[in-house]
Structure formats: structure tokens, C-alpha cells
Scaffold this active site. Structure first.
Site, PDB file in Angstrom:
ATOM      1  N   HIS A 325       0.800  -1.220   0.000  1.00 49.28           N
ATOM      2  CA  HIS A 325       0.000   0.000   0.000  1.00 49.28           C
ATOM      3  C   HIS A 325       0.837   1.277   0.000  1.00 49.28           C
ATOM      4  O   HIS A 325       0.303   2.347  -0.327  1.00 49.28           O
ATOM      5  CB  HIS A 325      -0.950   0.011   1.196  1.00 49.28           C
ATOM      6  CG  HIS A 325      -2.148  -0.864   1.014  1.00 49.28           C
ATOM      7  ND1 HIS A 325      -2.117  -2.229   1.217  1.00 49.28           N
ATOM      8  CD2 HIS A 325      -3.417  -0.571   0.633  1.00 49.28           C
ATOM      9  CE1 HIS A 325      -3.317  -2.729   0.960  1.00 49.28           C
ATOM     10  NE2 HIS A 325      -4.119  -1.764   0.611  1.00 49.28           N
ATOM     11  N   GLY A 326       2.083   1.196   0.357  1.00 53.24           N
ATOM     12  CA  GLY A 326       2.871   2.418   0.297  1.00 53.24           C
ATOM     13  C   GLY A 326       4.167   2.336   1.070  1.00 53.24           C
ATOM     14  O   GLY A 326       4.376   1.434   1.893  1.00 53.24           O
TER      15      GLY A 326
END
Length: 483
Positions: A325-326
Site C-alpha cells: 500500500h505504500g
């Protein structure tokens, strides 16, 4: 190009008209899809096109050569090299600075100053989505689930298909690629159903997510001066923001694809009505979670191994999911949090206890079911606080304040002058929740109009158009574009 932009409102009908009335025939249609998808993606930055084209060429060539040889060792090396190359590209653009900074900070704690450098790298929109979709193709060819294609244009259209290109659903080659290899015919009923889902998606994005975003941002940006009730309110708003934003995007993407005669996979199945965390993960971002299951979890041994390895496999999946997700430790912590919640269920063998729809043959849930849903919802909401926080320190401080700061009924400057927005947003969330509940046996909320008279159908359409026009929030980019 944003779905909720003026440019897209022009782009979509032109693409639809050209697809069905100008560029007829399978090969020409695929070439047209390829061209308009690159136009759609290049609208952000034309330099992104070189990267997605490189990924497309690498995965196409890998699948081609895997299909050309029957020597398993060579096939395995080709598949592995392709995976390593594409993951390396993804890591360079998304994680280079993150890992460089993390190592520098780690060594500085022991008195070593590493002369690391960071790069000013522009993160390509949706790189995680199309990379995962692309690399699954040579894996499927290697496993014998699909034959290697020799039609590069059809393959390029499969990788770049604009509705789901930047935020999913992450499609499998076995499900989507064959649709680009056979002639599509316009189906009025499918197109109408697609338009309903698009309208429902815009309602969730523009009315729910964008309004919740303003309220959630105000609370998170001023959380130091907010009391516990306000902090819970901010977490509640973000919980519906990310649901309205991401599931809204998926609804729009699936609906737009149906306009072009393409069926995409369901990505959300009313996840906030889940009775435990395992059920939540079967209903949230379904395409990603099944991707991790099929390409990482099961090859690691899944749950058919020793308890120690089951724990390992489960935590690996959730940690990778968080990192996907990041480039922030908050995402890793969020994945670990859900992994820890998931472990008791999978170790006890109760992770697949709830496979059917809640209250399947009843109007209302039982008291036990309601308690289970509310408990799961609160746990998910706590997880979203970690996900939304700027860093681990803020996440810890926010969570502590949620439990400790009850003696100061203050919201600081977070929600001053926003009473009307708060009231209308809560009203819209209530409408969303009621419709989701009544439609929980169907694919999406707007299917409520199926089988109704024309007067009823258009009354509902106009009502939601009214909601979008009157209660639209301030335009915000889709959250998952950063992933």
C-alpha cells in the site's frame, strides 16, 4: 485522468462511440482500446507510458518464451527473471527512498552515519496495480492455466484497459485476457446495468468519500487538540471515506467496463457487514487478497503445514499487503495489526466460518450477529487510524488519545463551522448503509431498481443525481491512486 473530472466526461462518450460505431472488428477494437487506454493513462504524465509499455513487453515476451519450451528448468528461470525484473522496477520507483532513509535512521541509532542519497523519483500512478496484474500472466502460463498468447495488441489491451488500470480490480489473465480475444457485441441490458453501477460509484465517491475526507482530514490534522469523542468521529469518517472512495472507484471501473462489453471481477462485497476479520478480508479489495493467496500464500504452504509455518505464512501475507500500500511504516504496522487479528481465526480453523451473507434469509441480524459486526467494524476502524496516520508516532498518539482524552470535550479548530456538513454527511452515510444492507445479496447498491417500472427507476436515478449535485464534497483524488 480522474473519473470525477470534466475531461473524463468528454473522454468516455467519445471512447464509447468510437469503440462501437467507428472501430469495428476484433483487432481494430483491441487496438482502439490500447490507444485510448494509453491516452487515459498518459493524461497524468506522458512519461508513465514508457514504464507500462516496458512492463507489457517484458511480461508478453516471458509468457511467449515459457510457452515455447517444454524444459521446466528454463521455464522456471524465465518466469523468475520476469518477476524479479518487474518487482525491481516497482521497488525502485516506490520504495528506494523509503528503504534508504530507513537504513540511514537505523544505523544512526548506533552512531554510524551512512551517506545515503535519495532520488527525486516521480511515482507512476497505479504502478502496483498493473505490475501485479502483468506478472501474474507468465506465472499462469508457467502453471499451465492459460496458453501463451501471440496477439501482442490483445495482451497490451489486457494490461492497460483504462477502467481498471490505475486502481483495479487486479484482473487475472485467465479471466480478462480471453475477453480481448473474442469479438464483443453490444448488449443493451449490460450497458444499462453498467450505467447504474457507475452512478452508484459516483455517489459513493463524490457524496460519501469527498465529504468524509474533509471532516477526517480536519480531525487528523488537529488531533492534538481534539477530545476522544472527536477523534473517534474522525476515525469513523475516514472509515467511510476509504470505503466510499475505493469501492466507489471499483464500481465506476466495473460499470465503465460493462459499457465496452467487458466483465471485471467484483472487488468489494459489503465488507462492513463482516462478522469477523477473516470475513472482512474476503469482502475487502477482493482482487488483491486473492492475488496474494494464489501467488504467495499457497506457494508458501498456505494453512496445510505446521502451525509455525501457518503463522509465518499469514504474517508474511499481511506484512507484504501493508507494504504494497505504500512506502511508510504505518502501512506495515496496519498489515501487522490485521495479521495479529487474523491469526487466532486461522489457527483455530474458524477463518472460513462465515462464508454466506449475514442474515441471509432474514431482514435483521440477530443480537449476536449485530455484536459481531460492530466489534469487527471497531477493530477495522482502529486499523484505519494506523493506515491514515502520517507516521507511527502520530498513530500511537492518536490511538492513545482515543482511549484517554475523555475529560476535555473539545474539538479545537477541527470541526468549527461544519455542523451542516456533518449533519448531511451522516445522513448520506445512513442512506448508504441502509441500501448496502438491503442489497447485501446483490453485486452493488443500485441494483435495487432491477425489475421496477420506468417511473420508479428514473425517480431513483434522479434522486441520486440530486444527491450528487447538492451534497457533493470538495473534489479529491482517489486514495488508492498513490498505491
Amino acid at each position: 485522468m480522474l473519473f470525477n473530472s470534466f475531461e473524463f466526461l468528454i473522454f468516455l462518450p467519445l471512447a464509447f462511440f468510437g469503440y462501437w460505431f467507428v472501430f469495428k472488428g476484433l483487432k481494430v477494437q483491441n487496438l482502439f482500446v490500447f490507444a485510448v487506454s494509453y491516452l487515459f493513462y498518459g493524461w497524468w504524465d506522458w512519461r508513465f507510458l514508457f514504464l507500462i509499455f516496458l512492463t507489457t513487453v517484458l511480461c508478453y515476451a516471458s509468457g511467449y518464451f515459457i510457452g515455447k519450451t517444454d524444459k521446466n528448468r528454463i521455464r522456471k528461470w524465465i518466469c523468475g527473471l520476469n518477476i524479479a525484473t518487474n518487482i525491481a522496477i516497482l521497488c525502485y520507483f516506490k520504495y528506494f527512498n523509503f528503504f534508504a532513509d530507513s537504513l540511514r535512521i537505523l544505523f544512526s541509532q548506533f552512531g554510524y552515519q551512512l551517506d545515503w542519497f535519495t532520488l527525486d523519483v516521480l511515482l507512476p500512478v497505479g504502478i502496483s496495480f498493473y505490475t501485479f496484474q502483468a506478472i501474474s500472466y507468465p506465472i499462469d502460463v508457467y502453471r499451465g492455466k492459460i496458453a501463451a498468447t501471440t496477439d501482442f495488441v490483445a495482451f497490451a489491451a489486457f494490461i492497460s484497459f483504462f477502467p481498471q488500470l490505475v486502481a483495479g480490480p487486479i484482473e487475472r489473465s485467465t479471466q480478462l485476457l480471453p475477453q480481448f480475444k473474442k469479438l464483443r457485441k453490444f448488449e443493451y441490458s449490460k450497458a444499462v446495468d453498467g450505467m447504474r453501477q457507475i452512478l452508484w460509484g459516483f455517489f459513493k465517491k463524490i457524496v460519501i468519500a469527498d465529504n468524509c475526507a474533509m471532516l477526517a482530514n480536519n480531525v487528523f490534522d488537529n488531533f492534538e487538540s481534539c477530545s476522544a469523542p472527536v477523534l473517534w468521529f474522525g476515525a469513523f469518517m475516514f472509515t467511510f471515506q476509504i470505503y466510499g472512495d475505493f469501492s466507489g472507484y471499483s464500481d465506476i471501473a466495473i460499470g465503465v467496463a460493462r459499457l465496452f462489453g467487458i466483465n471485471l471481477s467484483r472487488n468489494f462485497h459489503f465488507p462492513y457487514f463482516s462478522r469477523d476479520i477473516a470475513e472482512f478480508w474476503r469482502r475487502w479489495h477482493i482482487s488483491l487478497n486473492t492475488w496474494f493467496r494464489d501467488y504467495i500464500y499457497i506457494p508458501l504452504g498456505g494453512s496445510r503445514c505446521s502451525k509455525v509455518k501457518v503463522v509465518r505464512n499469514t504474517m508474511v501475507i499481511f506484512l507484504i499487503s501493508g507494504l504494497w500500500h505504500g512506502a511508510n511504516w504505518t502501512f506495515v504496522a496496519w498489515g501487522a495489526f490485521h495479521g495479529l487479528l487474523f491469526l487466532p481465526l486461522i489457527l483455530s480453523g474458524s477463518n472460513r466460518k462465515y462464508l454466506s451473507v449475514i442474515a441471509e434469509n432474514r431482514v435483521f441480524p440477530t443480537a449476536i450477529e449485530l455484536f459481531q459486526v460492530l466489534t469487527t467494524f471497531v477493530l477495522v476502524m482502529i486499523g484505519w487510524v494506523i493506515f491514515r496516520s502520517e507516521n507511527i508516532s502520530q498513530a500511537i498518539d492518536y490511538l492513545i488519545a482515543m482511549t484517554m482524552r475523555w475529560d476535555n470535550p473539545s474539538c479545537g479548530n477541527a470541526l468549527v463551522g461544519l455542523n451542516t456538513t456533518i449533519s448531511s454527511t451522516i445522513l448520506m452515510i445512513s442512506i448508504l448503509t441502509i441500501i448496502d444492507w438491503t442489497q447485501r445479496r446483490k453485486n452493488f447498491g443500485m441494483q435495487i431498481v432491477e425489475g421496477r417500472s420506468m417511473v420508479v427507476r428514473w425517480s431513483i436515478y434522479l434522486l441520486f443525481f440530486f444527491f450528487i449535485l447538492v451534497f457533493a464534497g470538495q473534489q479529491a483524488q482517489f486514495i488508492y491512486f498513490q498505491f
